[in-house]
Design an enzyme around this catalytic site. Structure first.
Site, mmCIF file in Angstrom:
data_model
loop_
_atom_site.group_PDB
_atom_site.id
_atom_site.type_symbol
_atom_site.label_atom_id
_atom_site.label_comp_id
_atom_site.label_asym_id
_atom_site.label_seq_id
_atom_site.Cartn_x
_atom_site.Cartn_y
_atom_site.Cartn_z
ATOM 1 N N GLU A 19 -13.785 18.151 3.485
ATOM 2 C CA GLU A 19 -14.327 19.418 2.615
ATOM 3 C C GLU A 19 -15.227 20.023 3.611
ATOM 4 O OE1 GLU A 19 -12.660 17.972 0.072
ATOM 5 O OE2 GLU A 19 -11.214 19.522 -0.639
ATOM 6 N N PHE A 67 -9.361 20.538 -15.967
ATOM 7 C CA PHE A 67 -8.916 19.506 -14.317
ATOM 8 C C PHE A 67 -9.113 20.754 -13.180
ATOM 9 C CE2 PHE A 67 -6.279 18.244 -11.055
ATOM 10 C CZ PHE A 67 -6.805 16.554 -11.402
ATOM 11 N N GLN A 68 -9.931 19.982 -12.404
ATOM 12 C CA GLN A 68 -10.723 20.330 -11.761
ATOM 13 C C GLN A 68 -11.159 21.846 -11.125
ATOM 14 O OE1 GLN A 68 -7.466 19.994 -8.174
ATOM 15 N NE2 GLN A 68 -8.297 18.102 -7.896
ATOM 16 N N LYS A 116 -6.002 31.152 -10.182
ATOM 17 C CA LYS A 116 -5.018 30.794 -9.486
ATOM 18 C C LYS A 116 -4.415 31.886 -10.023
ATOM 19 C CE LYS A 116 -1.838 27.181 -8.766
ATOM 20 N NZ LYS A 116 -1.347 25.895 -10.241
ATOM 21 N N MET A 157 -34.455 7.517 12.435
ATOM 22 C CA MET A 157 -36.080 8.693 12.915
ATOM 23 C C MET A 157 -36.604 7.966 11.234
ATOM 24 S SD MET A 157 -37.250 11.268 13.612
ATOM 25 C CE MET A 157 -36.370 12.766 14.465
#
Lengths: 170, 555
Positions: B50, B112-113, B162, B469
């Site tokens: 993502e 969940f999630q 959802k 760097m």
């Protein structure tokens, strides 16, 4: 210097979190914050007391304005306004000393709102100075519990900081 | 018209003119993907993580000037977006992100999630929404696009549970937005504009300090007019690079921490600093009390909160840079400043931007060659680190918006997905990615997206087998105690290219690169060029921490 801001916000869920989060992550100090409904159901009003010099205040105001849910901000500090806090104090009190506490309450035009076997609960409204003085007067009796609302404020006279109101009474 | 909220969402995106969505599906966003499948009007780019989606959409927005659109599922899908959202927020890039959320009945139960993504992204979005009422969705999407793309642009997130997505609503897309708390100011205050014009005519040693706002407001032509009318030198912030032609005689290059000495000296000695769409970032100002100490400051910015935030401003102008500049230009007359420009010419001669050519394969040489071979015509995406600063110093940009890089956040891993997004937005342009071996390994998985989408990106890895760097900082500030900046293992990027079915080359010298470059740049395919450059090379000059920008040292 302490400033009193009257902030009108959309009555949306999460708006308090947005404002509180802004203050904490930008390192602005809130002295008190009170929030509640207004004359319009879709608008809430926050009264925020914030400590800082002019530069800090400018940043606070500008950053608050960037929040989409913030509709209008007025710094009413330099204006004539009425401000009030409400405090509830539960004081230790044997029944024999109730009279004494009631006398203190009378001086501050406070009201006894509840009695326990060994406590008295008093309610008082007023500006911050009065509430502080009231608290100090009851301290010698032993304060068991105390809760303050934080300050709410409104301009005096015709002027108003409401959505359609003009702070400058033109 | 009756449809599900998910279908309504896709319809809204179509009406907003969205052509591409960068995303990754999942359980909670299933109804939305189903609706997307049934519509077929919007291209979906399936990334491999993502973070890749949000960086790609961000670069797409930078390259095309349109709003980037991202989709991800709830929980880990949403949290993987966080770095990219912060990146877009810091660089003021317009994005609309739609995340799936667990059904409303489960919100707040640690389902969940489930993650509170509106809470998490509150400080890194311009605004965000949790959709609780399906009927409100069209208005929310309308607002989201409006907020993201107007005023100071930024990311807006819409979290869609959802069950809400599956609800049926009567679809009606609002024509206007109703946001009483959001009204950006575009036209500058008239008296301030006059005051600014007056100061510009009177100044003896003006410097124009132009940031990303020049690109966001499309003010590059006005910037050019201003510079030429005033005969005033122009320095760009990192975000402003490509907003002024790199080969123009009035150009000073980038200022600040790794800026050119002549830009930093010009700013230090100017009597009028004209700040346009820039925010006096700490990498620009160095020690703030010695930044442009003798200058009157004019600051034009669309975000009032940026004015007076870091430095004291004498003439604040809140507004769109382009509109304000047009207003100012109407009051200016051609001004000749041979004395000041002669001083600047001397500084340029005395302190040129250069590097030591000692026979080793210098990373700066790669950038110089890319700049020369492409005549500055390429779109250059970069990652974050030394290579990024070398691009800023040595690539001569010609066209606005052709540098695509993570400025404010400095997010390693931005480069490859950004090149993907830029190439999708500009399919006919040459897109080059300049990256490092450290940065590339952060989001390397998006090579698969580049292959999927058949994107002819040219990837140049300035490979120094470590984190250059940070190594440089350790050399400077930690007495050469190198800690965790040297990789014991670096993959063979040329071989890696083969694993993805791409052409890969490893080059060890300038001569090899010279031979390879024409073929690579004209190839219709994705190519990886693994440049094994001098690992000891430092970005120079550098302003040591806590010093004024005129105190730069070579290193």
């Amino acid at each position: 210097m302490r400033h009193t801001l009257a902030v009108l916000v959309e009555n949306n869920p999460g708006v308090l979190a947005r404002v509180a989060g802004l203050f904490s992550r930008r390192g602005f100090n809130i002295d008190s914050l009170a929030v509640g409904r207004t004359e319009r159901p879709d608008v809430s009003r926050m009264t925020i007391v914030v400590e800082g010099d002019d530069r800090v205040l400018e940043q606070v105001t500008k950053q608050l304005h960037k929040l989409v849910d913030v509709i209008k901000i007025n710094d009413i500090t330099p204006d004539e306004y009425v401000d009030r806090e409400l405090v509830l104090i539960k004081v230790n009190c044997e029944p024999a000393r109730r009279g004494e506490i009631m006398q203190v309450a009378d001086v501050f035009r406070a009201r006894i709102v509840d009695l326990g076997r060994k406590t008295v609960t008093v309610e008082c409204t007023g500006n911050e100075g009065k509430i502080n003085a009231f608290e100090e007067s009851l301290r010698p009796y032993g304060i068991k519990e105390l809760v303050r609302t934080g300050k709410i404020a409104m301009l005096r006279g015709n002027r108003s900081t409401s959505l359609d109101g003009k702070k400058d009474d033109e | 018209m009756q449809m599900t909220a998910a279908q309504a969402l896709i319809r809204c995106l179509e009406l907003e003119g969205v052509e591409v969505i960068f995303g990754y599906p999942g359980g909670a966003i299933l109804p939305v993907y189903d609706a997307l499948c049934q519509s077929g009007n919007i291209k979906h780019v399936l990334v491999r993580h993502e973070q890749g989606a949000v960086h790609a959409a961000d670069a797409y927005a930078r390259a095309t000037g349109r709003v980037g659109v991202v989709m991800a599922t709830s929980g880990p899908g949403a949290t993987n977006l966080v770095t990219g959202i912060a990146n877009a927020y810091m660089d003021s890039i317009p994005l609309v992100l739609v995340t799936g959320q667990v059904p409303t009945s489960q919100v707040g139960t640690d389902a969940f999630q489930e993650v509170d993504i509106t809470g998490i992204t509150m400080p890194i979005t311009k605004h965000n929404y949790l959709v609780k009422d399906a009927k409100r969705l069209p208005a929310i999407i309308k607002n989201a696009f409006h907020i993201a793309s107007t005023g100071r642009p930024g990311p807006v997130l819409v979290d869609l549970p959802k069950d809400v997505a599956a609800e049926t609503i009567d679809f009606d897309y609002p024509k206007t937005v109703k946001l009483r708390g959001y009204k950006p100011t575009y036209s500058g205050h008239r008296t301030k504009i006059l005051e600014a014009a007056d100061l510009m005519m009177k100044a003896e040693r003006p410097v124009i300090y132009a940031g990303g706002g020049i690109l966001n407001s499309g003010a590059t032509a006005e910037l050019m007019d201003l510079a030429e009318v005033l005969s005033a030198p122009v320095t760009n912030t990192f975000m402003g690079l490509s907003g002024f032609p790199g080969d123009h005689p009035l150009f000073l290059g980038m200022l600040g921490l790794h800026g050119t000495r002549y830009a930093n000296l010009a700013v230090t000695h100017c009597d009028l600093l004209i700040a346009l769409g820039a925010r006096f970032d700490d990498r620009v100002t160095g020690k703030i009390s010695s930044f442009a100490p003798g200058a009157t400051v004019i600051h034009v910015d669309i975000d009032p909160a940026e004015i007076g935030k870091n430095v004291r401003v004498h003439v604040p102008i809140v507004g769109d840079v382009r509109q304000v500049l047009r207003g100012i230009l109407a009051h200016l007359k051609k001004k000749d400043r041979s004395g000041w420009l002669e001083q600047i010419r001397q500084w340029k001669e005395q302190y040129p931007l250069t590097y030591v050519r000692d026979g080793r394969f210098k990373p700066q040489a790669v950038i110089e060659k890319l700049s020369r071979h492409t005549r500055g015509e390429a779109v250059v995406a970069t990652d974050v680190g030394q290579h990024q600063m070398w691009v800023a110093q040595f690539f001569r940009f010609k066209h606005p918006g052709t540098l695509i890089s993570s400025g404010g956040l400095g997010a390693m891993g931005f480069g490859l997905p950004a090149a993907v997004g830029a190439q999708i937005g500009l399919p006919d342009r040459l897109v080059i990615l300049v990256t490092g071996d450290g940065s590339l390994q952060m989001t390397m998985q998006e090579l698969a997206t580049a292959v999927d989408q058949k994107l002819p990106i040219k990837i140049f890895v300035l490979n120094n087998s470590g984190l250059g760097m940070v190594r440089q900082l350790q050399e400077l500030y930690c007495d050469r105690r190198y800690m965790a900046t040297r990789f014991k293992f670096v993959p063979d990027f040329a071989l890696l290219a083969k694993a993805y079915g791409l052409a890969g080359h490893t080059v060890k010298s300038e001569e090899e690169l010279d031979r390879l470059l024409p073929g690579v740049l004209s190839s219709p395919e994705t190519v990886i060029v693994n440049c094994l450059v001098d690992p000891e090379e430092n970005v120079s000059p550098i302003v040591p921490a806590g010093h004024g920008i005129d105190q730069a040292i070579d290193c």
